[in-house]
Scaffold this motif. Sequence first.
Motif, PDB file in Angstrom:
ATOM      1  N   ARG A 153       7.244  -0.030 -38.677  1.00 18.29           N
ATOM      2  CA  ARG A 153       7.875  -0.511 -39.914  1.00 18.29           C
ATOM      3  C   ARG A 153       9.265  -1.089 -39.641  1.00 18.29           C
ATOM      4  N   PHE A 154      10.026  -0.396 -38.794  1.00 20.62           N
ATOM      5  CA  PHE A 154      11.359  -0.905 -38.481  1.00 20.62           C
ATOM      6  C   PHE A 154      11.253  -2.219 -37.712  1.00 20.62           C
ATOM      7  N   ALA A 155      10.332  -2.276 -36.761  1.00 20.25           N
ATOM      8  CA  ALA A 155      10.159  -3.493 -35.974  1.00 20.25           C
ATOM      9  C   ALA A 155       9.784  -4.664 -36.867  1.00 20.25           C
ATOM     10  N   ILE A 156       8.904  -4.440 -37.825  1.00 22.33           N
ATOM     11  CA  ILE A 156       8.483  -5.508 -38.732  1.00 22.33           C
ATOM     12  C   ILE A 156       9.677  -6.056 -39.511  1.00 22.33           C
ATOM     13  N   SER A 157      10.577  -5.171 -39.909  1.00 20.79           N
ATOM     14  CA  SER A 157      11.708  -5.590 -40.737  1.00 20.79           C
ATOM     15  C   SER A 157      12.830  -6.250 -39.947  1.00 20.79           C
ATOM     16  N   MET A 158      12.881  -6.024 -38.618  1.00 16.83           N
ATOM     17  CA  MET A 158      14.033  -6.464 -37.834  1.00 16.83           C
ATOM     18  C   MET A 158      13.701  -7.423 -36.699  1.00 16.83           C
ATOM     19  N   SER A 159      12.430  -7.735 -36.489  1.00 16.83           N
ATOM     20  CA  SER A 159      12.049  -8.501 -35.301  1.00 16.83           C
ATOM     21  C   SER A 159      12.210 -10.005 -35.481  1.00 16.83           C
ATOM     22  N   ALA A 160      12.543 -10.656 -34.384  1.00 16.06           N
ATOM     23  CA  ALA A 160      12.576 -12.113 -34.325  1.00 16.06           C
ATOM     24  C   ALA A 160      11.152 -12.631 -34.143  1.00 16.06           C
ATOM     25  N   PRO A 161      10.902 -13.895 -34.461  1.00 20.90           N
ATOM     26  CA  PRO A 161       9.585 -14.463 -34.174  1.00 20.90           C
ATOM     27  C   PRO A 161       9.239 -14.302 -32.693  1.00 20.90           C
ATOM     28  N   HIS A 162       7.985 -13.969 -32.415  1.00 24.44           N
ATOM     29  CA  HIS A 162       7.464 -13.798 -31.054  1.00 24.44           C
ATOM     30  C   HIS A 162       8.051 -12.574 -30.342  1.00 24.44           C
ATOM     31  N   ALA A 163       8.619 -11.635 -31.097  1.00 26.44           N
ATOM     32  CA  ALA A 163       9.148 -10.402 -30.504  1.00 26.44           C
ATOM     33  C   ALA A 163       8.002  -9.523 -30.011  1.00 26.44           C
ATOM     34  N   ASN A 164       8.353  -8.530 -29.219  1.00 27.34           N
ATOM     35  CA  ASN A 164       7.371  -7.634 -28.615  1.00 27.34           C
ATOM     36  C   ASN A 164       7.645  -6.191 -29.035  1.00 27.34           C
ATOM     37  N   LEU A 165       6.640  -5.349 -28.846  1.00 26.08           N
ATOM     38  CA  LEU A 165       6.716  -3.947 -29.253  1.00 26.08           C
ATOM     39  C   LEU A 165       5.938  -3.096 -28.265  1.00 26.08           C
ATOM     40  N   VAL A 166       6.517  -1.945 -27.888  1.00 27.40           N
ATOM     41  CA  VAL A 166       5.815  -0.969 -27.041  1.00 27.40           C
ATOM     42  C   VAL A 166       5.983   0.403 -27.674  1.00 27.40           C
ATOM     43  N   VAL A 167       4.866   1.089 -27.946  1.00 25.71           N
ATOM     44  CA  VAL A 167       4.934   2.451 -28.483  1.00 25.71           C
ATOM     45  C   VAL A 167       4.044   3.369 -27.652  1.00 25.71           C
ATOM     46  N   LYS A 168       4.482   4.607 -27.502  1.00 24.54           N
ATOM     47  CA  LYS A 168       3.679   5.594 -26.783  1.00 24.54           C
ATOM     48  C   LYS A 168       2.736   6.305 -27.738  1.00 24.54           C
ATOM     49  N   VAL A 169       1.495   6.501 -27.300  1.00 24.69           N
ATOM     50  CA  VAL A 169       0.521   7.272 -28.071  1.00 24.69           C
ATOM     51  C   VAL A 169      -0.131   8.289 -27.155  1.00 24.69           C
ATOM     52  N   TRP A 170      -0.693   9.323 -27.765  1.00 24.41           N
ATOM     53  CA  TRP A 170      -1.592  10.225 -27.061  1.00 24.41           C
ATOM     54  C   TRP A 170      -2.994   9.848 -27.499  1.00 24.41           C
ATOM     55  N   ASP A 171      -3.855   9.620 -26.557  1.00 24.14           N
ATOM     56  CA  ASP A 171      -5.175   9.103 -26.860  1.00 24.14           C
ATOM     57  C   ASP A 171      -5.897  10.005 -27.863  1.00 24.14           C
ATOM     58  N   ASN A 172      -6.283   9.439 -28.992  1.00 24.72           N
ATOM     59  CA  ASN A 172      -7.009  10.190 -30.014  1.00 24.72           C
ATOM     60  C   ASN A 172      -7.698   9.211 -30.952  1.00 24.72           C
ATOM     61  N   GLY A 173      -8.467   9.738 -31.889  1.00 25.84           N
ATOM     62  CA  GLY A 173      -9.286   8.908 -32.757  1.00 25.84           C
ATOM     63  C   GLY A 173      -8.517   8.034 -33.723  1.00 25.84           C
ATOM     64  N   ASP A 174      -7.222   8.301 -33.925  1.00 24.82           N
ATOM     65  CA  ASP A 174      -6.423   7.495 -34.845  1.00 24.82           C
ATOM     66  C   ASP A 174      -5.828   6.252 -34.187  1.00 24.82           C
ATOM     67  N   VAL A 175      -5.882   6.167 -32.871  1.00 25.19           N
ATOM     68  CA  VAL A 175      -5.257   5.040 -32.172  1.00 25.19           C
ATOM     69  C   VAL A 175      -5.904   3.700 -32.527  1.00 25.19           C
ATOM     70  N   PRO A 176      -7.241   3.594 -32.617  1.00 24.07           N
ATOM     71  CA  PRO A 176      -7.827   2.287 -32.979  1.00 24.07           C
ATOM     72  C   PRO A 176      -7.319   1.741 -34.314  1.00 24.07           C
ATOM     73  N   LYS A 177      -7.128   2.610 -35.308  1.00 28.89           N
ATOM     74  CA  LYS A 177      -6.579   2.137 -36.590  1.00 28.89           C
ATOM     75  C   LYS A 177      -5.156   1.645 -36.417  1.00 28.89           C
ATOM     76  N   LEU A 178      -4.356   2.365 -35.634  1.00 23.54           N
ATOM     77  CA  LEU A 178      -2.989   1.918 -35.357  1.00 23.54           C
ATOM     78  C   LEU A 178      -3.005   0.553 -34.684  1.00 23.54           C
ATOM     79  N   GLU A 179      -3.907   0.368 -33.724  1.00 26.67           N
ATOM     80  CA  GLU A 179      -4.024  -0.931 -33.060  1.00 26.67           C
ATOM     81  C   GLU A 179      -4.334  -2.030 -34.068  1.00 26.67           C
ATOM     82  N   ARG A 180      -5.260  -1.773 -34.972  1.00 22.87           N
ATOM     83  CA  ARG A 180      -5.624  -2.779 -35.972  1.00 22.87           C
ATOM     84  C   ARG A 180      -4.443  -3.109 -36.879  1.00 22.87           C
TER      85      ARG A 180
END
Length: 248
Positions: A181-208
């Motif tokens: 949410r913060f990245a969406i509000s503050m990012s420049a066009p073509h900006a990048n994002l890296v977040v850490k996850v622990w592999d689980n069933g909710d990750v595919p929804k986050l990816e989408r």
Amino acid sequence: MRNFLIKRLLQTHTSLQYAKQQPHNLKGKSKSSQDWLTRQLADPYVEKARMLNFRCRSAFKLLEIDDKYKILKPGDAVLDCGAAPGSWSQVAVERTNATGNIEKAPVGAVFSIDRLHFHAVPGATIFGGMDFTKPASQQRLREALGDRPVNCVLSDMAPNATGIRMLDQENIINLCYVVLRFAISMSAPHANLVVKVWDNGDVPKLERDILRFYEKVKRVKPRASRSDSAEHFLVARSFKGTQKESST
């Protein structure tokens, strides 16, 4: 020369001589402490971090991600969430030229925040003892950035483990959404994002959900991530901006 050494070390898969060391003076230490010391001495990335003056081995995770996906460049403004003890900030400072050491290249800026207090990283603006998830902390970051949009948001944040797997997985996903949410509000066009996850069933929804705002999302497990760890990183590239119908 330093970048050459980093690449050579990242390409090296064989253990260093130091990896053969065994811990001494373990008397009185708990089994978990003994296991941690043994693993540290057997970990080649720990010695590599020492050789290159990185604060901890996690620097190599970001180095590998950036070498492959080119998420950092000179002149970028970078936000490092969960920055302590500062190894990702060290990488970001170097790759964005935040100290101006690369002549005739744009000078970047790195803003680093963590709930823990940690030593200053030359070239980075440090917000220690501040919880990124709190609105007041995010407002401080906005004020520090001024009118400058962010080119890359990094998050190596993880919640304190409760020992309840389902709860821990839910907590880290929630952290990712706060960062998104913060990245969406503050990012420049073509900006990048890296977040850490622990592999689980909710990750595919986050990816989408991330794909609604970024052109590409890749799930990555760097070689420096321990094989017995469930951690992965979602690397999102090329921020598309927001649309009226989009929301998180």
